[in-house]
Every structure is written in C-alpha cells, then in structure tokens.
Design a protein around this motif. Sequence first.
Motif, PDB file in Angstrom:
ATOM      1  N   GLY A 296       0.807  -1.218   0.000  1.00  0.00           N
ATOM      2  CA  GLY A 296       0.000   0.000   0.000  1.00  0.00           C
ATOM      3  C   GLY A 296       0.836   1.262   0.000  1.00  0.00           C
ATOM      4  O   GLY A 296       0.499   2.248  -0.678  1.00  0.00           O
ATOM      5  N   ILE A 297       1.962   1.261   0.728  1.00  0.00           N
ATOM      6  CA  ILE A 297       2.827   2.445   0.782  1.00  0.00           C
ATOM      7  C   ILE A 297       3.336   2.807  -0.615  1.00  0.00           C
ATOM      8  O   ILE A 297       3.301   3.968  -1.036  1.00  0.00           O
ATOM      9  CB  ILE A 297       4.019   2.195   1.737  1.00  0.00           C
ATOM     10  N   GLY A 298       3.818   1.803  -1.348  1.00  0.00           N
ATOM     11  CA  GLY A 298       4.284   2.070  -2.706  1.00  0.00           C
ATOM     12  C   GLY A 298       3.172   2.490  -3.636  1.00  0.00           C
ATOM     13  O   GLY A 298       3.348   3.366  -4.492  1.00  0.00           O
ATOM     14  N   LEU A 299       2.006   1.907  -3.460  1.00  0.00           N
ATOM     15  CA  LEU A 299       0.865   2.233  -4.328  1.00  0.00           C
ATOM     16  C   LEU A 299       0.392   3.674  -4.134  1.00  0.00           C
ATOM     17  O   LEU A 299      -0.095   4.298  -5.079  1.00  0.00           O
ATOM     18  CB  LEU A 299      -0.289   1.256  -4.072  1.00  0.00           C
ATOM     19  N   VAL A 300       0.547   4.199  -2.918  1.00  0.00           N
ATOM     20  CA  VAL A 300       0.170   5.601  -2.675  1.00  0.00           C
ATOM     21  C   VAL A 300       0.985   6.519  -3.589  1.00  0.00           C
ATOM     22  O   VAL A 300       0.449   7.437  -4.220  1.00  0.00           O
ATOM     23  CB  VAL A 300       0.376   5.985  -1.194  1.00  0.00           C
ATOM     24  N   SER A 301       2.297   6.265  -3.697  1.00  0.00           N
ATOM     25  CA  SER A 301       3.152   7.085  -4.567  1.00  0.00           C
ATOM     26  C   SER A 301       2.744   6.953  -6.028  1.00  0.00           C
ATOM     27  O   SER A 301       2.748   7.935  -6.783  1.00  0.00           O
ATOM     28  CB  SER A 301       4.621   6.666  -4.406  1.00  0.00           C
ATOM     29  N   ILE A 302       2.374   5.740  -6.418  1.00  0.00           N
ATOM     30  CA  ILE A 302       1.945   5.505  -7.804  1.00  0.00           C
ATOM     31  C   ILE A 302       0.638   6.235  -8.099  1.00  0.00           C
ATOM     32  O   ILE A 302       0.483   6.869  -9.149  1.00  0.00           O
ATOM     33  CB  ILE A 302       1.805   3.994  -8.056  1.00  0.00           C
ATOM     34  N   LEU A 303      -0.308   6.154  -7.170  1.00  0.00           N
ATOM     35  CA  LEU A 303      -1.587   6.840  -7.351  1.00  0.00           C
ATOM     36  C   LEU A 303      -1.393   8.353  -7.432  1.00  0.00           C
ATOM     37  O   LEU A 303      -2.009   9.032  -8.259  1.00  0.00           O
ATOM     38  CB  LEU A 303      -2.537   6.491  -6.203  1.00  0.00           C
ATOM     39  N   ASN A 304      -0.530   8.891  -6.578  1.00  0.00           N
ATOM     40  CA  ASN A 304      -0.284  10.324  -6.582  1.00  0.00           C
ATOM     41  C   ASN A 304       0.438  10.770  -7.850  1.00  0.00           C
ATOM     42  O   ASN A 304       0.279  11.911  -8.298  1.00  0.00           O
ATOM     43  CB  ASN A 304       0.557  10.720  -5.361  1.00  0.00           C
ATOM     44  N   THR A 305       1.236   9.875  -8.434  1.00  0.00           N
ATOM     45  CA  THR A 305       2.005  10.226  -9.635  1.00  0.00           C
ATOM     46  C   THR A 305       1.161  10.140 -10.901  1.00  0.00           C
ATOM     47  O   THR A 305       1.185  11.043 -11.740  1.00  0.00           O
ATOM     48  CB  THR A 305       3.224   9.292  -9.782  1.00  0.00           C
ATOM     49  N   PHE A 306       0.389   9.061 -11.038  1.00  0.00           N
ATOM     50  CA  PHE A 306      -0.293   8.800 -12.317  1.00  0.00           C
ATOM     51  C   PHE A 306      -1.790   9.081 -12.303  1.00  0.00           C
ATOM     52  O   PHE A 306      -2.388   9.216 -13.365  1.00  0.00           O
ATOM     53  CB  PHE A 306      -0.057   7.345 -12.742  1.00  0.00           C
ATOM     54  N   ASN A 307      -2.405   9.099 -11.129  1.00  0.00           N
ATOM     55  CA  ASN A 307      -3.849   9.325 -11.046  1.00  0.00           C
ATOM     56  C   ASN A 307      -4.604   8.450 -12.053  1.00  0.00           C
ATOM     57  O   ASN A 307      -5.349   8.952 -12.900  1.00  0.00           O
ATOM     58  CB  ASN A 307      -4.158  10.809 -11.298  1.00  0.00           C
TER      59      ASN A 307
END
Length: 374
Positions: A296-307
């Motif tokens: 989940g921690i890594g996915l937060v960065s991905i979501l914030n980057t790519f939306n």
Amino acid sequence: MNQKVLLNEIVSNSPISRARLSEITGLNKSTVSSQVNTLIEKNLIFEIGQGQSSGGRKPVMLVFNKNAGYAIGIDIGVDYINGILTDLKGNIVFDQYHHLKKSSLDQNKDVLFSIIKELSNQIPDSPYGLIGIGVCVPGLVNTEQKVIFTPNIDWNYQLDLKSLIEKEFQVPVFIENEANAGAYGEKVFGAAKNYDNLIYVSVGTGIGIGIVINNDIYRGVNGFAGEMGHLTIDFNGLKCSCGNRGCWELYASEKSLLHNFKENGRITSNQELIHLANQNDPDVLMALQNFGFYLGIGLVSILNTFNPQAVIIRNELVEALPMVLNSIKNSISSRSNDQFTNGHELFLSSLGKNAPALGTSSIVIEHFLEMATA
C-alpha cells in the motif's frame, strides 16, 4: 486505411452487415463492398447466414476469422516459463508451463525452444499458421527489444533473444517487459477492458509496474518506464541488487515475505503460506498484514504520480487471501486524501498467471493484422 478501419469494426462487432459497416464508418457502400471482398480473399473474415431484415432484403452477415492464424505468447519468469497458443481473438488453444530449477537463460534456452516447438505443433490447419511469437521477461527491455538487465535472473546480455528465436522459427518476434505485457493483457482481454489509463502491479520475486496511458503502453524514452519496484521507501534501507537502497520490492515482494520464514526453514512456498494463513497462524497473519501494508505504501506514490482510473494487482497471495487486499486498501486510505482514494478502482488480475503471456500474444496479433491490411 479503409480496410484497417473496416476490419477493426468487424473484429469488435461481428457478426455485422455491410450496410451497418457503412453506417458506423461513414464509408460509402461501394467502398465497403470492395474492401470487404478483399478481406474475404485474405481469409481474415467470412460470410455467414443472413441476419434480420429491417425492411428489405436480409443482409449477409460478416464474421472475423479468428482461426486464420495463431500466436504464441511466452512469459519467462524467475523460476518458470509459461507458454500459450492463442487464436486471433486471444482464446487460449493450448498451454505449456515448465518449472525451472535454475534462473539462467543460458541453461534454459533449450527448454524455451522446446516449449515453442510443442506449442507450434498444436496449431490447427489455417491460412497463416504461426503469425509470430511474443516473449516477456522480468527486467529492462530497451526500445530495440534487447534485454539489458534482469535483477533476479542470470542472463547473458550479449544474447540477442529476438534474433535467435526469429532465426529458429522464421516468424516475427517481439520482446517485452513482463509488467508491460501483463498490463496490456489485462487491457485487451481482462479486467481493464473499459479503462484507458491504468497501472498493472506485478508482485513476485520483485515488483514490476506496467503503465497504460490513453490505451497505449508507456515505455519511456529508453523503454525502462515502470521500474517502480526500485522506488525508495527507506532512504537508509537495505542495499538492493539495482544499486539503490531501501527499494520498495525489498519490503513488499514475495521474496522479502518468504525470506525470514525460509531462514528458519519453516515455510518455503506460497502454498504453505496460504495454508497456514487459512489455519489462522498468528506469525503468518502478521507477516501478510505487513506485506499488504508495504504494498500500500508504494501504491500511494503511484496513485499520486499517475492518477489512474484503475490499479490491477497480480499476485498469487493477494488473489488467494482477501485479508492481504484489505491490508493494502487500509494502507492506501490511511495515507491518502479521500479524493485519491475514491478516484480509482482497485482490482485483482482477472487473467492470473496468463496475463503477461496474453499481453505478448496480443502484441503479435496487432502487428499481424496491421501488416495484413497494409
């Protein structure tokens, strides 16, 4: 161009009549008739019986010939090779799965060729036969389709796999990154059919990310986009084989999850983990909770980057144990604004272990149809 447009519509909407094709494409009836006849001559489509009339002569319906040719998709993993034979609609006709004792391509090249030959031998009589082979690997693949780095596989980087396979089998060959292939497989055949922008997260020995933007794989300038398993989540963390420290995959991959259990000899496989989790083993449940937390921690960065519209997770443990998916969702929601949390769909892979192989197969099919209508 007209032929390509018409074939795309027939693939997507068959059975369909010439009149309906004219309505959808805006092409006049004589152009449609001429190009349809050419596609029939090329064995890419064929006529079936008459459809329902809307007030005149009953129309002759056209259907895409999915058996005109066959594609092979190969997924080379750290400890396996998964091969599939598909028709032109991506239906799996035959498959071969081989567990590897050593993650060395040099030692397993003969196994790879044997699998391709076995799949080729299963091709039914067809106008075009084998139209191509797609191969994906868990590593960096450059824009020239050469494998230049595989952190978890012993690979001879002087080996030009594309040329080697093309020479042996005399068909077009495409080499792709495993996560890119999985993302495309889900986009064309799986859970992401209705999404233009998505992220595919492949969690195994390492973590790979496939990025689809506006329906196309995003590869970056050199072909290396998506290596977010090497996103730093602990700047003083463990040293990674990529040269960085504190990489995401050192905390949220299957390799990291199993590491401590293997050291004490207690658990050596995903199947044992799943079994003990279902028996409510407290140590296993805590380890899986942490596994989901770090994912989940890594996915937060991905979501914030790519939306993205959708995130698709491919992992045997997450698919088998709902508690891990819940842990991932809790980790994301605790670290995200509600706007981010509610702005995407989080799916499990619908294609499972076949997603990457299907992705490479779809790349082969697209190239074939492009050339056939050129």
